[in-house]
Every structure is written in C-alpha cells, then in structure tokens.
Design a protein around this motif. Sequence first.
Motif, short mmCIF file in Angstrom:
data_model
loop_
_atom_site.label_atom_id
_atom_site.label_comp_id
_atom_site.label_asym_id
_atom_site.label_seq_id
_atom_site.Cartn_x
_atom_site.Cartn_y
_atom_site.Cartn_z
N ARG A 71 0.82 -1.20 0.00
CA ARG A 71 0.00 0.00 0.00
C ARG A 71 0.86 1.26 0.00
O ARG A 71 2.01 1.24 0.44
N ALA A 72 0.29 2.35 -0.51
CA ALA A 72 1.03 3.61 -0.58
C ALA A 72 1.34 4.15 0.81
O ALA A 72 2.39 4.76 1.04
N ASP A 73 0.42 3.96 1.76
CA ASP A 73 0.61 4.38 3.14
C ASP A 73 0.30 3.21 4.07
O ASP A 73 -0.20 2.18 3.64
N SER A 77 -6.78 1.31 3.61
CA SER A 77 -7.59 2.17 2.75
C SER A 77 -6.76 2.99 1.78
O SER A 77 -7.31 3.65 0.89
N SER A 78 -5.44 2.99 1.92
CA SER A 78 -4.58 3.77 1.02
C SER A 78 -4.46 3.10 -0.33
O SER A 78 -4.77 1.91 -0.48
N PRO A 79 -4.01 3.82 -1.37
CA PRO A 79 -3.92 3.24 -2.73
C PRO A 79 -3.04 1.99 -2.77
O PRO A 79 -2.02 1.90 -2.09
N LEU A 80 -3.47 1.03 -3.59
CA LEU A 80 -2.73 -0.22 -3.77
C LEU A 80 -1.63 -0.03 -4.80
O LEU A 80 -1.89 0.39 -5.92
N LEU A 81 -0.39 -0.33 -4.42
CA LEU A 81 0.74 -0.22 -5.34
C LEU A 81 1.07 -1.53 -6.04
O LEU A 81 1.59 -1.54 -7.14
N GLY A 82 0.77 -2.63 -5.41
CA GLY A 82 1.09 -3.94 -5.99
C GLY A 82 0.86 -5.02 -4.96
O GLY A 82 0.25 -4.80 -3.91
N ALA A 83 1.37 -6.21 -5.26
CA ALA A 83 1.20 -7.34 -4.35
C ALA A 83 2.38 -8.29 -4.52
O ALA A 83 3.00 -8.36 -5.59
N VAL A 84 2.68 -9.02 -3.47
CA VAL A 84 3.74 -10.03 -3.48
C VAL A 84 3.09 -11.37 -3.18
O VAL A 84 2.46 -11.54 -2.14
N PRO A 106 -2.94 -5.82 13.13
CA PRO A 106 -2.48 -5.78 14.52
C PRO A 106 -0.99 -6.08 14.68
O PRO A 106 -0.38 -5.67 15.66
N GLU A 107 -0.40 -6.81 13.70
CA GLU A 107 1.03 -7.13 13.78
C GLU A 107 1.91 -5.97 13.36
O GLU A 107 3.12 -5.99 13.60
N GLY A 108 1.34 -4.98 12.72
CA GLY A 108 2.09 -3.78 12.38
C GLY A 108 2.42 -3.64 10.90
O GLY A 108 2.61 -4.63 10.19
N TRP A 109 2.45 -2.38 10.46
CA TRP A 109 2.83 -2.04 9.08
C TRP A 109 4.32 -1.71 9.02
O TRP A 109 4.85 -1.03 9.89
N PHE A 110 4.99 -2.20 7.95
CA PHE A 110 6.42 -1.96 7.77
C PHE A 110 6.66 -1.27 6.44
O PHE A 110 6.01 -1.58 5.43
N ALA A 111 7.60 -0.33 6.43
CA ALA A 111 7.98 0.36 5.19
C ALA A 111 8.89 -0.54 4.37
O ALA A 111 9.75 -1.24 4.92
N VAL A 112 8.71 -0.55 3.04
CA VAL A 112 9.48 -1.42 2.17
C VAL A 112 10.16 -0.62 1.06
O VAL A 112 9.78 0.52 0.77
N HIS A 113 11.19 -1.20 0.47
CA HIS A 113 11.87 -0.62 -0.69
C HIS A 113 11.17 -1.07 -1.97
O HIS A 113 10.71 -2.20 -2.05
N GLY A 116 6.35 2.22 -0.30
CA GLY A 116 5.14 1.52 0.11
C GLY A 116 5.26 0.88 1.48
O GLY A 116 6.30 0.93 2.14
N PHE A 117 4.15 0.24 1.89
CA PHE A 117 4.06 -0.37 3.21
C PHE A 117 3.34 -1.72 3.08
O PHE A 117 2.43 -1.88 2.26
N VAL A 118 3.75 -2.68 3.90
CA VAL A 118 3.12 -3.99 3.92
C VAL A 118 2.74 -4.34 5.35
O VAL A 118 3.36 -3.86 6.30
N CYS A 119 1.72 -5.18 5.46
CA CYS A 119 1.26 -5.65 6.77
C CYS A 119 1.91 -6.99 7.08
O CYS A 119 1.83 -7.93 6.28
N ALA A 120 2.58 -7.07 8.22
CA ALA A 120 3.21 -8.33 8.64
C ALA A 120 2.18 -9.19 9.35
O ALA A 120 2.10 -9.21 10.58
N ASP A 121 1.37 -9.90 8.57
CA ASP A 121 0.31 -10.71 9.15
C ASP A 121 0.77 -12.16 9.31
O ASP A 121 1.95 -12.48 9.12
N LYS A 122 -0.17 -13.05 9.62
CA LYS A 122 0.18 -14.45 9.89
C LYS A 122 0.67 -15.18 8.65
O LYS A 122 1.26 -16.25 8.77
N GLY A 123 0.47 -14.61 7.46
CA GLY A 123 0.95 -15.25 6.24
C GLY A 123 2.34 -14.83 5.85
O GLY A 123 2.82 -15.17 4.77
#
Length: 385
Positions: A71-73, A77-84, A106-113, A116-123
Amino acid sequence: MDRRAHPSGIWGAALLSIFISDCGSHEERSPTRDASRSVVPAVASVRSATTTTPVTEPARLFVLMGSTEVRADAAKSSPLLGAVRAGGSVELRAPVIAVRADRDCPEGWFAVHPRGFVCADKGTTRDKLAPGARIFAEYHLAPNAALPASYGIAGMTPVYLRVPTFDEQVRSEPGIAQRLHKLATLRAQQDAESKDEGDVRPVGLEVPDDLRAGALAPLSPRPLLADSPVTGLLNQGTRVAWVGELDAGERTWLLTPDLLFVPRDRVKRAVVSGFHGVEVPSGQGIAFIGQRGARRYHKGDKRKFVAMAEIWAPGTAVSLAEPATRWSDEKFLETTNPGVFLRIDDAIVAHPTPAPRWALDPDSRWIEISAKTHLLMLHDGARVS
C-alpha cells in the motif's frame, strides 16, 4: 498446444494455484531453526587483499501464504501499489520497526523498498530460516528467466495436497497399479538397453520432509473428501506449470508453484521454443537472417555495392543504423557496423509502424504483430523490442 481445457465447477478454484504468477527474489537455503518474532540481521564478510569488512544483509519480509498487498501508506484504505505472492519477499526499510498497528493489521505495518508499506500478518515471516521460507527459496518461479517455470499438458489426473500413500492413489486413480507396473517395466527395459527417455526414470531427488505432509501449501486448499489428499482435478489438455521434480514411492512428482503435487507420468512435457527477443535501441532498426546465411556488402568504386567474404550466419539478428522504411525503394540497408550493408532481399526486416498511424499516443505501450514476416514487436514509446 493451442487446445486448452479449463477445469470447471468444484475443480476450478483448486486449480487456480497451478498457473503462472510472479514472485520476488529468494534467499539461500539454510538449516532449520524455530522462527521468532524478533530476528537479528545476519552479518556476512566481504574479504579483500588487506581488510575484512562486515556487510549486514538487508531485512526482508517473506510471504508464505496467499499474497501480501503493498500500500502507498500504512493503512488498508490507502492506494494499492502492488502485491507479493506466496514465495516472494520484499526488502524492509531501516529502521525495521512497525510504523503503526491498527485493527486491519495488529502485527504492524512496515515500510518497504523502493516505496510503500506492507502488513506483517500471519501469512508472512521475517525469518528466512522458517520452514516455508526455506522451501520457497529452493522451489520457486524464476523471477528473471524468460520462462519462470517448466510447462506441460496434463491428462486427466488428480492434484494432491501432499504425497499420497499407495492406497490413496488406488482410490483416486483407477488402474494405477497397472500403470505403475508398466512404468517399472519401461525403466527395466531402458536399463537393459542403456536408453534414457527422461521422463520414465526417477530424478534422484527425494521429496523434502517439510513438503511431504503438504502443510506449506500457501493457499491451504481443502481436500475434496475428508482425510483425502486430493485437492483438485486436472482435465485432459489442461496446461500445468511446475518448479520442481521429486521422487516419492514408485513415482516422480511435479511440484507446482503453490507446492501441490501432480504425477509426472500424467503430464506431457511441452517443447520450449528457442526463439528470443531483441531490444532495438531508439533510432536503430533490426533485421533477421533466415535459414540461409546472408552476404555482407560494402560500397566499392562508383558507389556500387560489392559482396564481402564474410557472411551472417542463419538466425543472426542484424542491427541497422536506422529503422527500415516500409515504403522505401532502397535495396541495401546500412548496419550499425560502419560501411557494412545488408541486402534487403536476404533478410527479414522489421518495419515498426509509428503509433500515430493507429491513432495511438507516441508514448503509449502496445503490441504490433506482422503476419507476413512472423514478427512480434513490443512498443514502449519510442523503444521497440
């Protein structure tokens, strides 16, 4: 190869995981250890003739199930930049800490190179030594290859969540006992005649223990029946992609990109074309030598074209000093090798059509196919490949 049978009904959802999709880069395989929520970055050493400089590996987030959105932020709800997709990973920006946590993550959002930002979830996991990360590091789609996997056409066959027992194969594949007996006979015949037809022989690689039970399949498909390893069915003519070939029991198994198992003896391997593309720099042209070699020419006395001793070998891509004009009366084209010319009638010359001719923006991306010359040209603004 043009015929494709699409699975339908209950099988369709289970088979979506078998076809082509992208994945990110992967780390090297390492010994097993328990994953933890806090991972200390590994430190490598770069040796020179005089000094040893420690180099810290960048932290990564590995995707083990489904796909992770970028996600962009740091908000869903922020714009989707892509997916891994499962099997891929992203590099985390320093400092590697969660910028925020919310109800959606709940696990937290991390900034990526690079952004963008990704959610560190159970997957996901930050531990490259976790079983799923190690398996995907070895069995994954090749991110930079012309073809990221091996491909083939399947006959009617089950898709297994894990390596099935013999009794499970008997229940799922009518006539399997006779089929395995025939395979064993063919192998023995090859051994006696010193022949090797490839797909009859085992590959000599056993299914890893972490894969054998099917617990790492990223989409977690459900079995069709209780206590059954069958998670889907490939119809006759379905196209299959796989990233590994492994032996278990009396058969060799194809491992799909989503870590599912397909019997290799039920799949006919596809013949991969040896053709490849050539990128044409802006302002230049391209021509291809056919099945016969082509003479090189230079301008002699009275500016007449004279054949040289050197020739271009069949299949050679010849770079031209400028794009060839479709309606030109020229019989010779100058190559990027100064003073060397190609006779038009000796080659297949690409004539890219200007985008405005088709009412397209000059900076647009589009595909042009020439049925006459059997060329496919990818236009990206002024660049053609």
